[in-house]
Design an enzyme around this catalytic site. Sequence first.
Site, mmCIF file in Angstrom:
data_model
loop_
_atom_site.group_PDB
_atom_site.id
_atom_site.type_symbol
_atom_site.label_atom_id
_atom_site.label_comp_id
_atom_site.label_asym_id
_atom_site.label_seq_id
_atom_site.Cartn_x
_atom_site.Cartn_y
_atom_site.Cartn_z
ATOM 1 C CE LYS A 136 7.240 -1.406 11.289
ATOM 2 N NZ LYS A 136 7.737 -1.442 10.072
ATOM 3 N N GLY A 187 -6.492 -6.979 23.310
ATOM 4 C CA GLY A 187 -5.437 -5.790 23.709
ATOM 5 C C GLY A 187 -5.639 -4.677 22.985
ATOM 6 C CG HIS A 188 -9.092 -2.350 20.119
ATOM 7 N ND1 HIS A 188 -10.217 -2.346 19.564
ATOM 8 C CD2 HIS A 188 -8.458 -1.549 19.207
ATOM 9 C CE1 HIS A 188 -10.340 -1.584 18.605
ATOM 10 N NE2 HIS A 188 -9.271 -1.175 18.324
ATOM 11 C CG PHE A 201 -1.524 1.093 1.506
ATOM 12 C CD1 PHE A 201 -2.291 1.818 0.739
ATOM 13 C CD2 PHE A 201 -1.769 1.630 2.856
ATOM 14 C CE1 PHE A 201 -2.974 3.100 0.967
ATOM 15 C CE2 PHE A 201 -2.530 2.744 3.395
ATOM 16 C CZ PHE A 201 -3.148 3.397 2.304
ATOM 17 C CB ILE A 202 2.883 3.161 2.760
ATOM 18 C CG1 ILE A 202 1.683 3.138 3.704
ATOM 19 C CG2 ILE A 202 3.705 4.281 2.657
ATOM 20 C CD1 ILE A 202 1.793 3.021 5.093
ATOM 21 C CB THR A 211 3.831 1.544 13.055
ATOM 22 O OG1 THR A 211 2.592 1.940 13.707
ATOM 23 C CG2 THR A 211 4.343 0.585 14.049
ATOM 24 C CG ASP A 212 0.786 5.830 15.490
ATOM 25 O OD1 ASP A 212 0.823 4.499 14.962
ATOM 26 O OD2 ASP A 212 -0.191 6.575 15.568
ATOM 27 C CD GLU A 213 -0.678 -0.001 15.400
ATOM 28 O OE1 GLU A 213 -0.600 -1.391 16.091
ATOM 29 O OE2 GLU A 213 -1.460 0.012 14.718
ATOM 30 C CE1 TYR A 263 3.142 -3.807 11.607
ATOM 31 C CE2 TYR A 263 1.872 -2.430 13.347
ATOM 32 C CZ TYR A 263 2.457 -2.617 12.313
ATOM 33 O OH TYR A 263 2.717 -1.243 11.506
ATOM 34 C CG ASP A 285 11.444 -13.663 2.195
ATOM 35 O OD1 ASP A 285 11.491 -12.624 3.181
ATOM 36 O OD2 ASP A 285 10.654 -14.725 2.170
ATOM 37 C CB ILE A 286 13.722 -8.687 3.855
ATOM 38 C CG1 ILE A 286 12.079 -8.846 4.472
ATOM 39 C CG2 ILE A 286 13.268 -7.607 2.661
ATOM 40 C CD1 ILE A 286 11.965 -7.585 5.392
ATOM 41 C CB ALA A 346 6.545 -4.771 7.574
ATOM 42 C CG ASN A 356 -11.932 2.805 15.182
ATOM 43 O OD1 ASN A 356 -11.041 3.484 14.806
ATOM 44 N ND2 ASN A 356 -11.802 1.796 16.106
HETATM 45 P P1 NAD Z 1 1.161 -3.699 3.359
HETATM 46 O O1 NAD Z 1 1.133 -4.819 4.064
HETATM 47 O O2 NAD Z 1 0.328 -3.185 2.578
HETATM 48 O O3 NAD Z 1 2.622 -3.923 2.357
HETATM 49 C C1 NAD Z 1 3.673 -4.615 2.581
HETATM 50 C C2 NAD Z 1 4.576 -5.129 1.694
HETATM 51 O O4 NAD Z 1 5.609 -5.878 2.041
HETATM 52 C C3 NAD Z 1 3.769 -6.006 0.508
HETATM 53 O O5 NAD Z 1 4.003 -5.493 -0.583
HETATM 54 C C4 NAD Z 1 4.431 -7.414 1.008
HETATM 55 O O6 NAD Z 1 4.340 -8.073 -0.409
HETATM 56 C C5 NAD Z 1 5.886 -7.119 1.227
HETATM 57 N N1 NAD Z 1 6.548 -7.781 2.116
HETATM 58 C C6 NAD Z 1 5.927 -8.616 3.394
HETATM 59 N N2 NAD Z 1 6.877 -9.458 3.919
HETATM 60 C C7 NAD Z 1 8.091 -9.335 2.824
HETATM 61 C C8 NAD Z 1 9.179 -10.255 2.996
HETATM 62 N N3 NAD Z 1 9.489 -11.182 3.653
HETATM 63 N N4 NAD Z 1 10.043 -9.652 1.880
HETATM 64 C C9 NAD Z 1 9.747 -8.781 1.194
HETATM 65 N N5 NAD Z 1 8.588 -8.334 1.170
HETATM 66 C C10 NAD Z 1 7.713 -8.529 1.870
HETATM 67 O O7 NAD Z 1 1.915 -2.734 4.340
HETATM 68 P P2 NAD Z 1 1.600 -0.966 4.419
HETATM 69 O O8 NAD Z 1 0.523 -0.690 5.123
HETATM 70 O O9 NAD Z 1 2.061 -0.357 3.049
HETATM 71 O O10 NAD Z 1 2.819 -0.615 5.463
HETATM 72 C C11 NAD Z 1 4.200 -0.478 4.759
HETATM 73 C C12 NAD Z 1 5.196 -0.127 6.100
HETATM 74 O O11 NAD Z 1 4.822 1.188 6.792
HETATM 75 C C13 NAD Z 1 5.163 -1.048 7.132
HETATM 76 O O12 NAD Z 1 6.532 -1.249 7.588
HETATM 77 C C14 NAD Z 1 4.272 -0.574 8.161
HETATM 78 O O13 NAD Z 1 4.589 -1.297 9.519
HETATM 79 C C15 NAD Z 1 4.457 0.887 8.026
HETATM 80 N N6 NAD Z 1 3.269 1.546 8.433
HETATM 81 C C16 NAD Z 1 2.029 1.292 8.081
HETATM 82 C C17 NAD Z 1 0.898 2.181 8.089
HETATM 83 C C18 NAD Z 1 -0.075 1.973 7.805
HETATM 84 O O14 NAD Z 1 -1.035 2.663 8.322
HETATM 85 N N7 NAD Z 1 -0.416 1.172 6.980
HETATM 86 C C19 NAD Z 1 1.273 3.231 9.171
HETATM 87 C C20 NAD Z 1 2.737 3.521 9.992
HETATM 88 C C21 NAD Z 1 3.619 2.520 9.372
HETATM 89 O O1 DAU Z 2 -0.916 3.439 13.536
HETATM 90 C C1 DAU Z 2 -0.367 3.022 12.456
HETATM 91 C C2 DAU Z 2 -0.875 1.605 12.289
HETATM 92 O O2 DAU Z 2 -2.226 1.732 11.611
HETATM 93 C C3 DAU Z 2 0.127 0.909 11.293
HETATM 94 O O3 DAU Z 2 1.238 0.564 11.732
HETATM 95 C C4 DAU Z 2 -0.578 -0.548 10.766
HETATM 96 O O4 DAU Z 2 0.162 -1.159 9.916
HETATM 97 C C5 DAU Z 2 -1.896 -0.451 10.278
HETATM 98 O O5 DAU Z 2 -2.691 -1.675 10.026
HETATM 99 C C6 DAU Z 2 -2.747 0.457 11.362
HETATM 100 O O6 DAU Z 2 -3.061 -0.155 12.518
HETATM 101 P P1 DAU Z 2 -4.812 -0.382 13.206
HETATM 102 O O7 DAU Z 2 -4.859 -1.548 13.820
HETATM 103 O O8 DAU Z 2 -4.944 0.920 14.001
HETATM 104 O O9 DAU Z 2 -5.579 -0.307 11.838
HETATM 105 P P2 DAU Z 2 -6.819 -1.025 11.420
HETATM 106 O O10 DAU Z 2 -7.270 -0.537 10.034
HETATM 107 O O11 DAU Z 2 -6.772 -2.495 11.497
HETATM 108 O O12 DAU Z 2 -7.794 -0.757 12.487
HETATM 109 C C7 DAU Z 2 -8.116 0.745 12.619
HETATM 110 C C8 DAU Z 2 -9.110 0.779 13.891
HETATM 111 O O13 DAU Z 2 -10.480 0.105 13.583
HETATM 112 C C9 DAU Z 2 -8.579 -0.225 15.119
HETATM 113 O O14 DAU Z 2 -9.029 0.524 16.372
HETATM 114 C C10 DAU Z 2 -9.341 -1.405 14.889
HETATM 115 C C11 DAU Z 2 -10.793 -0.986 14.335
HETATM 116 N N1 DAU Z 2 -11.273 -1.867 13.351
HETATM 117 C C12 DAU Z 2 -10.442 -2.731 12.482
HETATM 118 C C13 DAU Z 2 -11.078 -3.477 11.648
HETATM 119 C C14 DAU Z 2 -10.085 -4.266 10.793
HETATM 120 C C15 DAU Z 2 -12.820 -2.368 13.599
HETATM 121 O O15 DAU Z 2 -13.185 -1.710 14.410
HETATM 122 N N2 DAU Z 2 -13.033 -3.387 12.699
HETATM 123 C C16 DAU Z 2 -12.284 -3.803 11.805
HETATM 124 O O16 DAU Z 2 -12.845 -4.836 10.988
#
Ligand code: NAD
Ligand code: DAU
Length: 350
Positions: A161, A290-291, A13-14, A132-134, A157, A61-62, A85, A256
């Site tokens: 991280k 653990g939400h 995605f990102i 991530t901020d998590e 997760y 694969d990393i 990741a 949410n």
């Molecule tokens: P995503 O799950 O959409 O994409 C992850 C990508 O990594 C995929 O293309 C997958 O194929 C690849 N990947 C997974 N395992 C691998 C491996 N072993 N070797 C090589 N490639 C591999 O993730 P995203 O939401 O785009 O997040 C990207 C990064 O940003 C992550 O490190 C995540 O922790 C961080 N992040 C995400 C969010 C968010 O809201 N999505 C917020 C903050 C930080």
């Molecule tokens: O904060 C950054 C993080 O945000 C990233 O590091 C993660 O990769 C990314 O997945 C995201 O984590 P969250 O757990 O916050 O995202 P998610 O979309 O899974 O959930 C967002 C909120 O919505 C969370 O409070 C859980 C809730 N939720 C999620 C799902 C999937 C629901 O209520 N119902 C659902 O079905």
Amino acid sequence: MQKSILITGGAGFIGSHLVRLFVKKYPDYKIINLDALTYAGNLENLKDIENEHNYQFIKGDITDPATVGRIFANHNIKGVIHLAAESHVDRSIANPLEFINTNIIGTVNLLNAARMQWKDDPKNHLFYHISTDEVYGSLGNEGLFTEQTPYDPRSPYSASKAASDHLVRAYYHTYNLPVVISNCSNNYGPNQFPEKLLPLAINNIFNNREIPIYGKGENVRDWLYVEDHAAAIDLIFHKGTIGETYNIGGLNEWKNIDLIKLLCSIADKNLNRKEGASEKLITFVKDRAGHDKRYAIDASKLINELGWEPSVTFEEGLQITVEWYIKNYDWIKRVISGEYEEYYNKQYGI
Ligand code: NAD
Ligand code: DAU
């Protein structure tokens, strides 16, 4: 020789938004995208730039040191932006080991390769770790995460991280590896896999399927449009200070339940449905184990030191996002054609 930048996880995605930005903005860089193409990786996300002269995809694969070592040996890698990741909290609760492997071992493999390759000239290189901020844990009703907030991860997760962040800092202090880290809040936008809240809800709205909300929907997240995250990464990669951490966030907190109600009303308008039709799909389900209650980022370091600011309001970003998913409904159908339904049934017990 051309300056090569290794972006890991660029088919996700990102990563796909970041790869597109760099390929278009920096024709003099060669962008190498290393991605294992797990369920979350999708080359369709990069169709529009796949033939650009300065782009190369490597499937790998990393967690495999030989693959990573070969890439460093064969390319003049000047910078790494590491996004690859396992990224979904619910999957980490179901299967922690995969997260340990990819997020910790995978990161160490990259750190080792960079350390060996760059040891004679560390100054002209950069290892940028995307986090991530998590890692900071869960906030109460007040306060914001700053770069000084102590780490307190609570899911497999976020613990994986946090471990990878610590290792990146350890390589900086121990081996002088030039590193920078950013910790970002929740991203949303086009191309997000429909296991995360917003695209899952959008897909369910399209299909008149229940929208599962964990607990009472009172958990709070800070939402940022994905292209604004990519722009922040660009800024930090080029102007950030080595050894520093930058928090990235949207200054945009939503409960949410309120977020999903807003989404439903935007979707009703865009799908020409009666106002309130999609909201009826909201269904409260068993809470996530653990939400974390609330995340909120203080991004003032990034704003004041590097001049970053988000480019779209949340309403604009959500509108663009809903329009994209409507226009690209076939994309959703294709990405959920694999193991998605099995995952969904296991996760939501439907
Ligand atoms: P995503 O799950 O959409 O994409 C992850 C990508 O990594 C995929 O293309 C997958 O194929 C690849 N990947 C997974 N395992 C691998 C491996 N072993 N070797 C090589 N490639 C591999 O993730 P995203 O939401 O785009 O997040 C990207 C990064 O940003 C992550 O490190 C995540 O922790 C961080 N992040 C995400 C969010 C968010 O809201 N999505 C917020 C903050 C930080
Ligand atoms: O904060 C950054 C993080 O945000 C990233 O590091 C993660 O990769 C990314 O997945 C995201 O984590 P969250 O757990 O916050 O995202 P998610 O979309 O899974 O959930 C967002 C909120 O919505 C969370 O409070 C859980 C809730 N939720 C999620 C799902 C999937 C629901 O209520 N119902 C659902 O079905």
